[in-house]
Design a protein around this motif. Sequence first.
Motif, PDB file in Angstrom:
ATOM      1  N   LYS A  90       2.544  -3.716 -11.534  1.00 40.23           N
ATOM      2  CA  LYS A  90       1.157  -3.223 -11.244  1.00 40.23           C
ATOM      3  C   LYS A  90       0.472  -4.638 -11.185  1.00 40.23           C
ATOM      4  O   LYS A  90      -0.322  -4.644  -9.983  1.00 40.23           O
ATOM      5  N   GLU A  94      -1.031  -6.305  -7.541  1.00 41.18           N
ATOM      6  CA  GLU A  94      -2.518  -6.486  -7.496  1.00 41.18           C
ATOM      7  C   GLU A  94      -2.808  -8.096  -7.039  1.00 41.18           C
ATOM      8  O   GLU A  94      -3.801  -8.449  -6.397  1.00 41.18           O
ATOM      9  N   HIS A  95      -2.095  -8.958  -7.881  1.00 37.30           N
ATOM     10  CA  HIS A  95      -2.639 -10.293  -7.653  1.00 37.30           C
ATOM     11  C   HIS A  95      -1.551 -11.323  -6.894  1.00 37.30           C
ATOM     12  O   HIS A  95      -2.149 -12.365  -6.787  1.00 37.30           O
ATOM     13  N   TYR A 114       2.944   0.504  -6.010  1.00 36.93           N
ATOM     14  CA  TYR A 114       1.853  -0.036  -6.400  1.00 36.93           C
ATOM     15  C   TYR A 114       1.165  -0.937  -5.331  1.00 36.93           C
ATOM     16  O   TYR A 114       0.125  -0.688  -5.109  1.00 36.93           O
ATOM     17  N   CYS A 115       2.080  -1.432  -4.425  1.00 34.55           N
ATOM     18  CA  CYS A 115       1.436  -2.093  -3.047  1.00 34.55           C
ATOM     19  C   CYS A 115       1.032  -1.097  -2.295  1.00 34.55           C
ATOM     20  O   CYS A 115      -0.221  -1.552  -1.510  1.00 34.55           O
ATOM     21  N   GLN A 117      -0.610   1.730  -3.063  1.00 34.46           N
ATOM     22  CA  GLN A 117      -1.985   1.884  -3.882  1.00 34.46           C
ATOM     23  C   GLN A 117      -2.905   0.777  -3.280  1.00 34.46           C
ATOM     24  O   GLN A 117      -4.263   1.171  -3.282  1.00 34.46           O
ATOM     25  N   CYS A 118      -2.461  -0.405  -3.254  1.00 33.04           N
ATOM     26  CA  CYS A 118      -3.313  -1.884  -3.107  1.00 33.04           C
ATOM     27  C   CYS A 118      -3.565  -1.631  -1.578  1.00 33.04           C
ATOM     28  O   CYS A 118      -4.299  -2.645  -1.176  1.00 33.04           O
ATOM     29  N   GLU A 119      -2.734  -0.831  -0.781  1.00 32.95           N
ATOM     30  CA  GLU A 119      -2.857  -1.038   0.520  1.00 32.95           C
ATOM     31  C   GLU A 119      -2.625  -2.551   1.249  1.00 32.95           C
ATOM     32  O   GLU A 119      -3.360  -3.015   1.914  1.00 32.95           O
ATOM     33  N   LYS A 120      -1.485  -2.859   0.871  1.00 34.92           N
ATOM     34  CA  LYS A 120      -0.974  -4.304   1.117  1.00 34.92           C
ATOM     35  C   LYS A 120       0.415  -4.246   1.456  1.00 34.92           C
ATOM     36  O   LYS A 120       1.313  -3.481   0.887  1.00 34.92           O
TER      37      LYS A 120
END
Length: 233
Positions: A90, A94-95, A114-115, A117-120
């Motif tokens: 995660k 995020e980073h 997780y990506c 969720q980060c819209e990336k």
Amino acid sequence: MSQEKRSQIAQNLLSIHQEIKSLSRQYEVSEPVLLPVSKKQSVTKILDAYKCGERQFAESYFQEAVEKIKALPEDIIWHYIGHIQSNKLKVIAEHFDWIHTLASRSHAKKLNRYCQQCEKVMNVCIQINVDQEPQKSGIDIIQSEEINVMVNEIIDNCPSLQLKGLMCILAHTDNYDKQLASFLQLRTLQDELKARYGLSLDTLSMGMSADISAAIAAGSTILRVGQAVFGAR
């Protein structure tokens, strides 16, 4: 940081860029990207390299990396090149913008979630253990079925991951011919995957301070270099 140390990093960068350019001409290959490995380096040193024009850096340790990412300019592209822990994916999502060390279907699935969720969309490389060292991470290069399963997982089930290519870390040796042979194995594998799946894989993340020459000769597109840029930690 003293002016002398700042000047040393600038000189190191100038020297290694010149070496990369010269070797690329010698071997008649495209010039690879220099990726400074900034793990265990201070924010001040990274910022000095940034002021010299570097915009991509690689980290291996989660907590240290997050603190530096937050402190440094937002236009830096961050690459994760360390060992993957499932409970830290995660943080990576995020980073970071890239991950070079993906070697597990379960990690790919979780990272993709997780990506999302980060819209990336994250650029990823599959780590291959070319020298079949038991202590090293990565999929053993002779495990062709496992490699194919991993590729299929990413391209079929992980829309938030963009498979860019392959990565390796060689067994320690100063023998140029051995280095070259190992790097060429990775290049051959990538060529086979491109032909089999019709993929436009464009990244071979291979080569560090001690094996730059062989890596460039074999067609590396990203050189992960730490000590030659920042000096000894």
